[in-house]
Design an enzyme around this catalytic site. Structure first.
Site, PDB file in Angstrom:
ATOM      1  CB  CYS A  61     -25.845  53.681  81.601  1.00 43.14           C
ATOM      2  SG  CYS A  61     -26.316  52.063  80.982  1.00 43.14           S
TER       3      CYS A  61
ATOM      4  NE  ARG B 283     -22.828  51.940  83.762  1.00 48.56           N
ATOM      5  CZ  ARG B 283     -21.907  52.868  83.541  1.00 48.56           C
ATOM      6  NH1 ARG B 283     -21.392  53.536  84.543  1.00 48.56           N
ATOM      7  NH2 ARG B 283     -21.507  53.151  82.312  1.00 48.56           N
TER       8      ARG B 283
END
Lengths: 147, 293
Positions: B247, B252
């Protein structure tokens, strides 16, 4: 250490000391108190989000409005969600520090004020950038709105 | 004494049901000896506003990260941190947090680097616990110091570095950022410009599956069937694939790593934590703009 560089205007100095005189372990509690003291938006803004400026540099959406009255006194209004206490805390600090000051005094606020609160290691520099961004936007609006 | 697993039927469909606990289960087991709950949030003050009673706080920015080496803490640092939190090597560690457990999944991934034997996520995280009106406390628990040995970090199994990603080009990769970041329209995550890169786009060949698609409205993980529809049918991953996820800084994508590895049972999934802040700024590594992988 930048924390000792230069002097801050009295109200800002007082707030900075409120943090730096607090032991590390209690300092986030002080930030939380500022987040709880942030006044709610007055009605004229609550129903008119289009009048507010978003600060996208904050990790959570924060909106602010700046008014400069005919006497050159600055009034600040913020909205940040309860689930984002850090962002609310930053807004609360700036409200306590700057609301009611003259436009010139607000414009003289040192850019590095957020880093003088002893929060860098507790909050992280990335998160503190949000407060610097709010300050930058407040100053820009004050410049645009003063007579 | 071993802490039992949550036998909720939803979890039994996942490859490793023992990696999750429900809010019901946790409410019943909060006082179990050998269990420690830790909250890991994006907002560093949320814990102070009220947390699950007895939970300790674990913060990536200030605790799991070594800002000088731009790396995670080392084995000694991790052992010290865990002991201070009252966590021992044989503790059952239950992690939860805000925003669909985004940072809690990241903390779990870091614990995996040190091979913590029993670490689980609270399905639905902080949001679900609060939505159900369960107890919160502002009291910071004083846990007795834990006993944690120095375990060297294993960077070879679930972690990928930039040069390994370069040799991985052409093999399955999932970019979990927003479509705007993937295409290169945005140089940063919406609302997070401070963690940007000089180039926008994605790693050539990576498919875009935004991480939060794996979470339902109530912040719990989607069912196995729903997850298979996303990652197998739509992204075309096969369970024996060697997969890299990334990410912006690897937080994330930890969530997607958890889904692929623990919930769908893919054995070879690595998180590239350097992610776009490293790749997008690196000299002489290729990128691609636009919506196509």
């Amino acid at each position: 250490m930048t924390a000792d560089a230069g002097t801050l205007p009295p109200r800002l100095q007082e707030i900075a000391e409120e943090f730096t005189d607090t032991p590390d372990s209690m300092r986030l509690q002080t930030l939380l108190e500022f987040s709880e003291e942030l006044p709610p938006l007055p009605e004229r803004y609550a129903d008119h989000h289009d009048l507010l400026e978003q600060v996208p540099e904050c990790q959570t959406p924060l909106f602010l409005a700046v008014e400069v009255d005919p006497d050159g006194v600055v009034h600040l209004f913020f909205e940040a969600p309860r689930e984002a206490p850090t962002t609310r805390g930053f807004a609360g600090i700036l409200h306590a520090a700057l609301d009611g000051l003259g436009a010139e005094e607000v414009l003289e606020t040192p850019e590095e004020f957020p880093s003088r609160l002893g929060l860098v290691d507790l909050v992280s520099p990335l998160r503190l950038r949000g407060m610097a961004a709010m300050l930058g936007r407040i100053k820009r609006q004050v410049r645009e709105k003063r007579g | 004494m071993a802490v039992p697993h949550d036998s909720a039927s939803k979890f039994q469909e996942y490859a490793q049901p023992e990696m999750l606990v429900s809010t019901d289960w946790l409410a019943e087991h909060l006082d179990d000896p050998g269990l420690v709950v830790a909250e890991s949030d994006e907002d560093v003050l949320l814990y102070e506003t009220g947390h699950i009673p007895g939970a300790v706080k674990l913060d990536w920015h200030t605790e799991l990260n070594d800002p000088e080496t731009r790396d995670y803490v080392d084995g000694a640092g991790f052992a010290r941190l865990m002991a201070e939190k009252g966590i021992s090597r044989d503790t059952t560690l239950i992690l939860y947090g805000d925003r669909n457990n985004w940072w809690a999944a990241y903390a779990l991934w870091v614990c995996t680097l040190f091979g913590h034997p029993d670490v689980r996520l609270l399905d639905g995280g902080r949001a679900k616990w609060i939505a159900e009106g369960r107890a919160l406390s502002t009291e910071v628990p004083q846990r007795p110091r834990g006993s944690y040995p120095v375990v060297e970090r294993d960077d070879t199994t679930v972690r990928a570095f930039r040069d390994q990603v370069v040799t991985h080009l052409g093999l399955p990769m999932i970019d979990v950022r927003s479509p705007g970041e993937y295409s290169g329209e945005l140089l940063h995550m919406p609302d997070y410009p401070q963690e940007g890169a000089v180039r926008g786009g994605h790693i050539p060949g990576a498919r875009n599956i935004p991480w939060a698609r794996a979470a339902a409205e109530d912040a719990t993980f989607r069912t196995r069937k729903e997850l298979e529809a996303i990652y197998q049918d739509e992204a075309g991953l096969r369970s024996d694939d060697d997969v890299v996820v990334y990410c912006r800084i690897g937080e994330r994508s930890s969530h997607t790593w958890f889904v692929l590895h623990h919930l769908l049972g893919y054995p070879h999934v690595r998180n590239y934590d350097g992610s776009w802040t490293e790749w997008g700024n690196s000299v002489r590594v290729p990128i691609r703009r636009g919506e196509q992988p």
